[in-house]
Enzyme design. Sequence first.
Site, PDB file in Angstrom:
ATOM      1  N   THR A  40       1.048  -0.911   0.334  1.00  0.00           N
ATOM      2  CA  THR A  40       0.181   0.152  -0.110  1.00  0.00           C
ATOM      3  C   THR A  40       1.049   1.432   0.050  1.00  0.00           C
ATOM      4  O   THR A  40      -0.125   2.330  -0.061  1.00  0.00           O
ATOM      5  CB  THR A  40      -0.731  -0.312   1.351  1.00  0.00           C
ATOM      6  OG1 THR A  40       0.323   0.126   2.447  1.00  0.00           O
ATOM      7  CG2 THR A  40      -1.708  -1.129   1.000  1.00  0.00           C
ATOM      8  N   ALA A  76       1.167  -1.965   8.316  1.00  0.00           N
ATOM      9  CA  ALA A  76      -0.322  -2.696   8.403  1.00  0.00           C
ATOM     10  C   ALA A  76      -1.348  -2.564   7.890  1.00  0.00           C
ATOM     11  O   ALA A  76      -0.998  -1.748   6.939  1.00  0.00           O
ATOM     12  CB  ALA A  76      -0.702  -2.352  10.118  1.00  0.00           C
ATOM     13  N   TYR A 142      -9.647  -4.467  12.779  1.00  0.00           N
ATOM     14  CA  TYR A 142      -8.648  -3.817  12.360  1.00  0.00           C
ATOM     15  C   TYR A 142      -8.527  -3.413  14.168  1.00  0.00           C
ATOM     16  O   TYR A 142      -7.304  -2.870  14.364  1.00  0.00           O
ATOM     17  CB  TYR A 142      -9.161  -2.407  11.226  1.00  0.00           C
ATOM     18  CG  TYR A 142      -8.220  -0.802  11.887  1.00  0.00           C
ATOM     19  CD1 TYR A 142      -6.473  -1.026  11.470  1.00  0.00           C
ATOM     20  CD2 TYR A 142      -8.665  -0.335  11.947  1.00  0.00           C
ATOM     21  CE1 TYR A 142      -5.882  -0.903  11.664  1.00  0.00           C
ATOM     22  CE2 TYR A 142      -7.717   1.168  12.856  1.00  0.00           C
ATOM     23  CZ  TYR A 142      -6.418   0.070  12.122  1.00  0.00           C
ATOM     24  OH  TYR A 142      -5.004   1.776  12.085  1.00  0.00           O
ATOM     25  N   VAL A 206     -22.246  12.906   3.191  1.00  0.00           N
ATOM     26  CA  VAL A 206     -21.921  12.839   4.716  1.00  0.00           C
ATOM     27  C   VAL A 206     -22.347  11.989   5.244  1.00  0.00           C
ATOM     28  O   VAL A 206     -23.858  11.770   4.863  1.00  0.00           O
ATOM     29  CB  VAL A 206     -22.860  14.849   5.100  1.00  0.00           C
ATOM     30  CG1 VAL A 206     -22.833  14.242   6.513  1.00  0.00           C
ATOM     31  CG2 VAL A 206     -21.996  15.713   4.575  1.00  0.00           C
TER      32      VAL A 206
HETATM   33  O1  LIG Z   1     -16.878  10.743   2.388  1.00  0.00           O
HETATM   34  C1  LIG Z   1     -17.196  10.317   3.933  1.00  0.00           C
HETATM   35  C2  LIG Z   1     -15.905   9.844   4.618  1.00  0.00           C
HETATM   36  C3  LIG Z   1     -16.165  10.301   6.147  1.00  0.00           C
HETATM   37  N1  LIG Z   1     -16.606  10.566   6.579  1.00  0.00           N
HETATM   38  C4  LIG Z   1     -16.890  10.891   7.858  1.00  0.00           C
HETATM   39  O2  LIG Z   1     -16.149  11.351   8.492  1.00  0.00           O
HETATM   40  C5  LIG Z   1     -15.705  11.674   9.760  1.00  0.00           C
HETATM   41  C6  LIG Z   1     -14.089  10.656   9.661  1.00  0.00           C
HETATM   42  O3  LIG Z   1     -13.994   9.638   8.842  1.00  0.00           O
HETATM   43  P1  LIG Z   1     -12.904   9.099   8.660  1.00  0.00           P
HETATM   44  O4  LIG Z   1     -13.313   7.899   7.726  1.00  0.00           O
HETATM   45  O5  LIG Z   1     -12.185   9.765   8.055  1.00  0.00           O
HETATM   46  O6  LIG Z   1     -12.354   8.639   9.850  1.00  0.00           O
HETATM   47  P2  LIG Z   1     -12.152   7.468  10.645  1.00  0.00           P
HETATM   48  O7  LIG Z   1     -12.805   8.653  12.398  1.00  0.00           O
HETATM   49  O8  LIG Z   1     -13.521   6.800  10.614  1.00  0.00           O
HETATM   50  O9  LIG Z   1     -11.608   6.908  10.524  1.00  0.00           O
HETATM   51  C7  LIG Z   1      -9.771   6.968  11.746  1.00  0.00           C
HETATM   52  O10 LIG Z   1     -10.427   6.121  12.991  1.00  0.00           O
HETATM   53  C8  LIG Z   1     -11.055   5.236  12.781  1.00  0.00           C
HETATM   54  C9  LIG Z   1     -11.178   3.853  13.365  1.00  0.00           C
HETATM   55  O11 LIG Z   1     -12.345   4.499  14.098  1.00  0.00           O
HETATM   56  C10 LIG Z   1      -8.852   4.282  12.103  1.00  0.00           C
HETATM   57  O12 LIG Z   1      -8.442   4.765  13.210  1.00  0.00           O
HETATM   58  C11 LIG Z   1      -8.711   4.993  11.045  1.00  0.00           C
HETATM   59  O13 LIG Z   1      -8.143   4.495  11.182  1.00  0.00           O
HETATM   60  C12 LIG Z   1      -9.279   6.928  11.751  1.00  0.00           C
HETATM   61  O14 LIG Z   1      -8.548   7.438  10.319  1.00  0.00           O
HETATM   62  C13 LIG Z   1     -16.754   9.924   9.986  1.00  0.00           C
HETATM   63  O15 LIG Z   1     -17.654  10.802  11.004  1.00  0.00           O
HETATM   64  C14 LIG Z   1     -17.423   9.875   8.780  1.00  0.00           C
HETATM   65  O16 LIG Z   1     -18.205   8.852   9.051  1.00  0.00           O
HETATM   66  C15 LIG Z   1     -17.962  11.282   6.007  1.00  0.00           C
HETATM   67  O17 LIG Z   1     -19.223  11.729   6.124  1.00  0.00           O
HETATM   68  N2  LIG Z   1     -18.311  10.588   4.489  1.00  0.00           N
END
Ligand SMILES: O=c1ccn([C@@H]2O[C@H](COP(=O)(O)OP(=O)(O)O[C@H]3O[C@H](CO)[C@H](O)[C@H](O)[C@H]3O)[C@@H](O)[C@H]2O)c(=O)[nH]1
Length: 324
Positions: A40, A76, A142, A206
């Site tokens: 990756t 990872a 994960y 969203v």
């Molecule tokens: O197209 C999108 C992508 C994300 N979101 C929202 O944006 C927020 C942030 O999302 P991300 O995917 O950017 O980040 P996450 O909070 O899901 O992910 C983070 O937390 C995860 C664990 O919960 C993992 O550790 C991951 O690697 C880390 O980036 C979330 O509420 C998600 O629902 C959207 O609304 N639209």
Amino acid sequence: MSESSRKCLVTGGAGYVGSVVAAHLLAAGHTVTVLDDLSTGHRAAVPEGAAFVEGRVQDAGRWLDSSYDAVLHFAAFSQVGQSVADPEPYWRNNVGGTADLLAAMRDAGVRTLVFSSTAATYGEPVGVPVTEDAPTAPTNPYGATKLAVDHMIGGECAAHGLAAVSLRYFNVAGAYGPYGERHAPETHLIPLVLQVARGEREAIAVYGDDYPTPDGTCVRDYIHVADLAEAHLRALSAARDGEHLICNLGNGNGFSVHEVIETVRKVTGHPVPQIAAPRRAGDPAVLVASAERARETLGWTPRRPDLAGIVADAWEFARRGPEQ
Ligand SMILES: O=c1ccn([C@@H]2O[C@H](COP(=O)(O)OP(=O)(O)O[C@H]3O[C@H](CO)[C@H](O)[C@H](O)[C@H]3O)[C@@H](O)[C@H]2O)c(=O)[nH]1
């Protein structure tokens, strides 16, 4: 922080966080070898000045020898959705790979480890801000594999005197010069919203607007990748034989999905169309770090907590394109 130069193996140093940490290690005068299988990561993301070995973390024993002082372990699989759809490779790679790495470190007499852990080890938080004493109940494979590795490291410290620090990242964002975020497929909010600003994507979806938050969208703690890197250098100095230190890394401030999109509009000057979409499974409503322990034990203070600044750096990287 001790200024003594160390020889470091950086697994996953061709990835987003690993490459930024490798660049910071080099800038601080350390010697760096990157071990990455490029599954990756990107060869061009390995910073100039680092030696590069293309290989799997499972085979670290082939390269690790007593000349090394420390390992910083980033290699990872890290996609939450993919880990739910196909968990077995996550256990094999993240947990199995780290078991092999720890054995290789023991054989070579390398006694210091900094590990890339995650807020996903906590799962749905019982309260915010999240401290390191919060219950760990991951909601996806994960997070479960990263928690298993944290436990494995703790055992290694107790049994064999390893000096280790696990750093639990909240939402890493931003870029550091030519080193930035480029996952394929991209799933993270800020790079996706920037793709919309660049006209590469029609609209940002969203995921849910009925959460129990001020504007109904999820709240996250966005931390600049360069601040994160500085914490790794401090962790390297703070690691003590036989001890496993676990620290959260975040700013302690939450921003909603709507606030992130609005910030991107302001920073880029581009319209960012958005569409409402259903909630994404497993997304906690609010995830904000208490980083008090990192402040106290590492002497770490984030220097770039401003969301607009984080977005501006990510935008600069997105516009310029990655290193070639
Ligand atoms: O197209 C999108 C992508 C994300 N979101 C929202 O944006 C927020 C942030 O999302 P991300 O995917 O950017 O980040 P996450 O909070 O899901 O992910 C983070 O937390 C995860 C664990 O919960 C993992 O550790 C991951 O690697 C880390 O980036 C979330 O509420 C998600 O629902 C959207 O609304 N639209």
